[in-house]
Design a protein around this motif. Structure first.
Motif, PDB file in Angstrom:
ATOM      1  N   ALA A 142       0.811  -1.222   0.000  1.00  0.00           N
ATOM      2  CA  ALA A 142       0.000   0.000   0.000  1.00  0.00           C
ATOM      3  C   ALA A 142       0.840   1.265   0.000  1.00  0.00           C
ATOM      4  CB  ALA A 142      -0.944  -0.007   1.199  1.00  0.00           C
ATOM      5  N   GLY A 143       1.799   1.352   0.933  1.00  0.00           N
ATOM      6  CA  GLY A 143       2.598   2.557   1.029  1.00  0.00           C
ATOM      7  C   GLY A 143       3.441   2.823  -0.204  1.00  0.00           C
ATOM      8  N   PRO A 144       4.241   1.840  -0.668  1.00  0.00           N
ATOM      9  CA  PRO A 144       5.004   2.074  -1.892  1.00  0.00           C
ATOM     10  C   PRO A 144       4.126   2.345  -3.118  1.00  0.00           C
ATOM     11  CG  PRO A 144       5.966   0.266  -0.661  1.00  0.00           C
ATOM     12  CD  PRO A 144       4.669   0.600   0.030  1.00  0.00           C
ATOM     13  N   THR A 145       2.966   1.675  -3.212  1.00  0.00           N
ATOM     14  CA  THR A 145       2.059   1.956  -4.318  1.00  0.00           C
ATOM     15  C   THR A 145       1.646   3.425  -4.313  1.00  0.00           C
ATOM     16  OG1 THR A 145       1.191  -0.301  -4.362  1.00  0.00           O
ATOM     17  CG2 THR A 145      -0.196   1.398  -5.309  1.00  0.00           C
ATOM     18  N   ALA A 146       1.239   3.915  -3.154  1.00  0.00           N
ATOM     19  CA  ALA A 146       0.839   5.308  -3.037  1.00  0.00           C
ATOM     20  C   ALA A 146       2.013   6.241  -3.278  1.00  0.00           C
ATOM     21  CB  ALA A 146       0.244   5.554  -1.656  1.00  0.00           C
ATOM     22  N   TYR A 147       3.140   5.923  -2.688  1.00  0.00           N
ATOM     23  CA  TYR A 147       4.315   6.798  -2.756  1.00  0.00           C
ATOM     24  C   TYR A 147       4.785   6.978  -4.204  1.00  0.00           C
ATOM     25  CZ  TYR A 147       8.955   8.629  -1.557  1.00  0.00           C
ATOM     26  OH  TYR A 147      10.087   9.402  -1.459  1.00  0.00           O
ATOM     27  N   PHE A 148       5.035   5.880  -4.885  1.00  0.00           N
ATOM     28  CA  PHE A 148       5.561   5.988  -6.246  1.00  0.00           C
ATOM     29  C   PHE A 148       4.492   6.441  -7.238  1.00  0.00           C
ATOM     30  CE2 PHE A 148       8.669   2.915  -4.401  1.00  0.00           C
ATOM     31  CZ  PHE A 148       9.796   3.709  -4.551  1.00  0.00           C
ATOM     32  N   GLY A 149       3.251   5.961  -7.054  1.00  0.00           N
ATOM     33  CA  GLY A 149       2.190   6.385  -7.955  1.00  0.00           C
ATOM     34  C   GLY A 149       1.939   7.873  -7.876  1.00  0.00           C
ATOM     35  N   ALA A 171      -4.122   1.735  -0.306  1.00  0.00           N
ATOM     36  CA  ALA A 171      -3.286   2.609  -1.119  1.00  0.00           C
ATOM     37  C   ALA A 171      -3.874   4.010  -1.214  1.00  0.00           C
ATOM     38  CB  ALA A 171      -3.102   2.006  -2.515  1.00  0.00           C
ATOM     39  N   GLY A 172      -5.196   4.099  -1.338  1.00  0.00           N
ATOM     40  CA  GLY A 172      -5.833   5.396  -1.472  1.00  0.00           C
ATOM     41  C   GLY A 172      -5.625   6.291  -0.273  1.00  0.00           C
ATOM     42  N   SER A 173      -5.759   5.723   0.927  1.00  0.00           N
ATOM     43  CA  SER A 173      -5.585   6.538   2.130  1.00  0.00           C
ATOM     44  C   SER A 173      -4.147   7.013   2.252  1.00  0.00           C
ATOM     45  CB  SER A 173      -6.004   5.754   3.377  1.00  0.00           C
ATOM     46  OG  SER A 173      -5.161   4.646   3.601  1.00  0.00           O
TER      47      SER A 173
END
Length: 350
Positions: A142-149, A171-173
């Protein structure tokens, strides 16, 4: 099964796992997966034996069960163990990259134990001051998905108006809160009063839209009268259309997921009705897959871990107990029943 590796009287270790028996038609119907038992063979040179502790359940798991053209990875073969991201403890190692007793995370199986050559796995130190479920839930996917996205693909500027769909999801939050940390004005879209209240009161978003109770396009026009600079899209369908209708000239759309299409057979159907706004508003649209960023996880962790420790990044985990409950838990994700990052605890923490 909590037995130490190879301590059984027969010197054999068995492991229960979920096997993919047939591909889902719409929902994950009964009979698509079944629990099986296998005997773990002695390790060969270069292999490692892992005891799974936590299994991450992610929306894309549903796609891995289908034989879809143009997927970013091959589908799970019929008759093979179901794939998922896991946090595990190394029980035996004949691989110099992994030491007995340490934690490792990566793409594994829905299983009690796993033998691997180390491909797709990385050692993981337990972050000090962060509970293990929170660390795995936030740092694995979740965190890396949000961070890089958000930061690599979206590239928002301070003061940008950012809209995040499925903003109460894992990921959204994270994406919404990272945008706030980076100085953006953030509007979240979520379903239900409880999730919207958490986003507003705990995560600190500037505005939240309840798609179950509000007209999303009208609410976007109210909360972002000048339009949307950056859309972080997790849902697709009507919610994506509403946001596309209200993008600013030269805006950016980051496509992280399209969960509204995964269970209804529409994934390979027609695109959004408002796709013509890509031309009218000169939009930049880019999709991404977090697997492409595995080698750069350290960059994300360097910021995510302090944010978690400091309480600047709020993250909810929804842990289901027992491997047997994995399929029912995954089904709940597509109805929005979970609150926060959905995981299954398979074994005890070391």
């Amino acid at each position: 099964m909590e037995a130490t590796a190879r301590n059984l009287g027969s010197n054999q270790l068995t492991s229960r796992f979920w096997r993919l028996d047939r591909r889902p038609q719409e929902n994950i119907e009964d009979g698509c997966l079944s629990v099986q038992t296998e005997t773990i063979a002695p390790l060969a040179e270069g292999q490692v034996l892992l005891r799974n502790i936590y299994l991450s359940l992610d929306a894309t798991n549903r796609l891995w069960m289908e034989d879809i053209e143009e997927m970013y990875m091959p589908p799970v073969p019929l008759g093979a163990p179901m794939l998922g991201f896991t946090l595990a403890q190394v029980m035996e190692s004949r691989n110099p990259a992994f030491k007995t007793g340490q934690l490792a995370m990566g793409l594994g199986h829905w299983s009690e134990y796993l033998v691997s050559d180390g491909t797709g796995l990385m050692p993981m130190d337990r972050p000090e001051g962060i509970p293990l479920p929170l660390a795995f839930g936030a740092l694995a996917i979740a965190g890396p998905t949000a961070y890089f996205g958000l930061l690599d693909v979206g590239r928002p500027q301070p003061g940008s108006t950012v809209v995040v769909s499925a903003a109460a999801g894992a990921a959204g939050s994270c994406a919404a809160q990272i945008a706030k940390i980076k100085g953006c004005r953030v509007i979240g879209i979520a379903g239900g009063a409880e999730k919207c209240g958490w986003l507003k009161n705990e995560a600190g978003l500037d505005a939240v839209i309840d798609y179950k109770a509000e007209d999303v396009l009208a609410a976007l026009k109210h909360h972002a009268p000048d339009g949307i600079d950056l859309l972080y899209e997790n849902v697709g369908g009507d919610i994506l259309d509403a946001s596309l209708s209200h993008m600013k000239l030269g805006g950016t759309v980051v496509v992280c997921g399209l969960i509204s299409t995964y269970n209804n057979g529409h994934l390979q159907g027609s695109g959004p009705r408002m796709f013509h706004n890509v031309i009218m508003k000169r939009l930049r649209i880019e999709g991404f897959v977090v697997l492409d960023y595995l080698a750069r996880y350290g960059e994300a962790w360097a910021e995510l871990i302090p944010w978690l420790r400091e309480g600047r990044l709020k993250f909810r985990v929804d842990v289901v107990d027992g491997l047997d409950n994995a399929v029912d838990a995954l089904r709940s994700m597509y109805t929005g029943a979970n609150q926060g990052k959905l995981m299954v605890q398979i074994g005890s923490e070391p």
